[in-house]
Design a protein around this motif. Structure first.
Motif, short mmCIF file in Angstrom:
data_model
loop_
_atom_site.label_atom_id
_atom_site.label_comp_id
_atom_site.label_asym_id
_atom_site.label_seq_id
_atom_site.Cartn_x
_atom_site.Cartn_y
_atom_site.Cartn_z
N ARG A 167 -9.90 2.68 10.22
CA ARG A 167 -10.62 3.18 9.05
C ARG A 167 -11.25 2.02 8.28
NH1 ARG A 167 -6.80 6.24 7.52
NH2 ARG A 167 -5.83 4.85 6.02
N ARG A 168 -10.51 0.93 8.11
CA ARG A 168 -11.06 -0.25 7.41
C ARG A 168 -12.28 -0.80 8.14
NH1 ARG A 168 -5.63 -3.40 6.44
NH2 ARG A 168 -4.90 -2.35 4.59
N GLU A 169 -12.16 -0.91 9.46
CA GLU A 169 -13.28 -1.42 10.26
C GLU A 169 -14.49 -0.50 10.15
OE1 GLU A 169 -11.96 -1.92 14.27
OE2 GLU A 169 -10.48 -3.44 13.72
N ASP A 204 0.67 4.42 1.70
CA ASP A 204 -0.11 4.87 2.84
C ASP A 204 -0.28 6.38 2.88
OD1 ASP A 204 -0.31 2.21 3.72
OD2 ASP A 204 1.68 2.36 4.61
N LYS A 236 -5.18 3.08 10.09
CA LYS A 236 -5.59 2.40 8.86
C LYS A 236 -6.55 1.24 9.18
CE LYS A 236 -2.30 0.45 6.43
NZ LYS A 236 -1.31 0.05 5.42
N HIS A 237 -6.21 0.47 10.22
CA HIS A 237 -7.09 -0.64 10.63
C HIS A 237 -8.44 -0.11 11.11
CE1 HIS A 237 -4.18 -3.70 9.92
NE2 HIS A 237 -3.36 -3.33 10.88
N SER A 240 0.83 -1.20 0.00
CA SER A 240 0.00 0.00 0.00
C SER A 240 0.87 1.24 0.00
CB SER A 240 -0.95 0.02 1.20
OG SER A 240 -0.24 0.17 2.41
N HIS A 284 -16.07 -0.76 6.75
CA HIS A 284 -16.64 -2.08 6.56
C HIS A 284 -17.96 -2.22 7.31
CE1 HIS A 284 -16.84 -6.37 5.90
NE2 HIS A 284 -16.96 -6.56 7.18
#
Length: 182
Positions: A154-156, A61, A151-152, A59, A159
């Motif tokens: 934001r993904r969660e 970032d 980043k984690h 990625s 999602h």
């Protein structure tokens, strides 16, 4: 099995290149896409040097374009391993341009690219850890941890949320948009 550790300085890479008219966009500034290509090249070199393995880009970032780069300037990219996981590395890159006539140097870009070391079949492989020997290296490692955490998160968040238009149209009223659903 314990993987050895390496010093950050052992993997640092510097790349300098004179910016030519062929690197420019229609505004006679160096094209962002060209700079992205250089960023990926130096991230690969730094990550491969640290890991001793072939590395792939996982990625991009952060890429902050801070100042334009002019034709005729000497561009210098400096890359170092800021963070290591089991097979991944965050490569921090600082980009400066120098007017070779005046000697004036400007900070043009800061970037963080995540690279993953892989074997000949494309599977991630374990990489060496890092010796952190300065406050700056510790700061870079901790800041990388924070960016990974964000980043984690934001993904969660993306999602878990349902982004149906009906549920969010009211939020768009303060923006310069008109909605015409068919």
């Amino acid at each position: 099995m314990t993987t050895k550790l390496k010093y950050v300085a052992d993997s640092e890479v510097t790349l300098s290149e004179l910016m030519l008219p062929s690197h420019a966009n229609f505004n006679n500034k160096i094209h962002g896409g060209y700079l992205l290509s250089l960023l990926d090249q130096i991230a690969f070199a730094c990550a491969s040097k640290h890991s001793g393995e072939y590395c792939v880009t996982a990625s991009v970032d952060t890429v902050d374009f801070l100042n334009p780069i002019e034709i005729g300037e000497l561009l210098t990219l400096k890359a170092s391993v800021n963070y290591v996981g089991n097979s991944s590395m965050v490569i921090g890159i600082r980009v400066e341009s120098e007017n070779i006539r005046t000697g004036k140097v400007k900070h043009c870009n800061s970037s963080y690219i995540t690279m993953v070391a892989v074997n000949e079949t494309g599977k991630p492989v374990k990489i060496p850890g890092l010796y952190l020997t300065s406050e700056n290296e510790i700061r870079r490692f901790v800041k990388s941890l924070k960016r990974i955490e964000m980043k984690h998160h934001r993904r969660e968040e993306f999602h878990e949320l349902d982004f149906t238009a009906k549920d969010h149209i009211d939020k768009l009223k303060k923006y310069r948009v008109e909605i015409f659903l068919t």
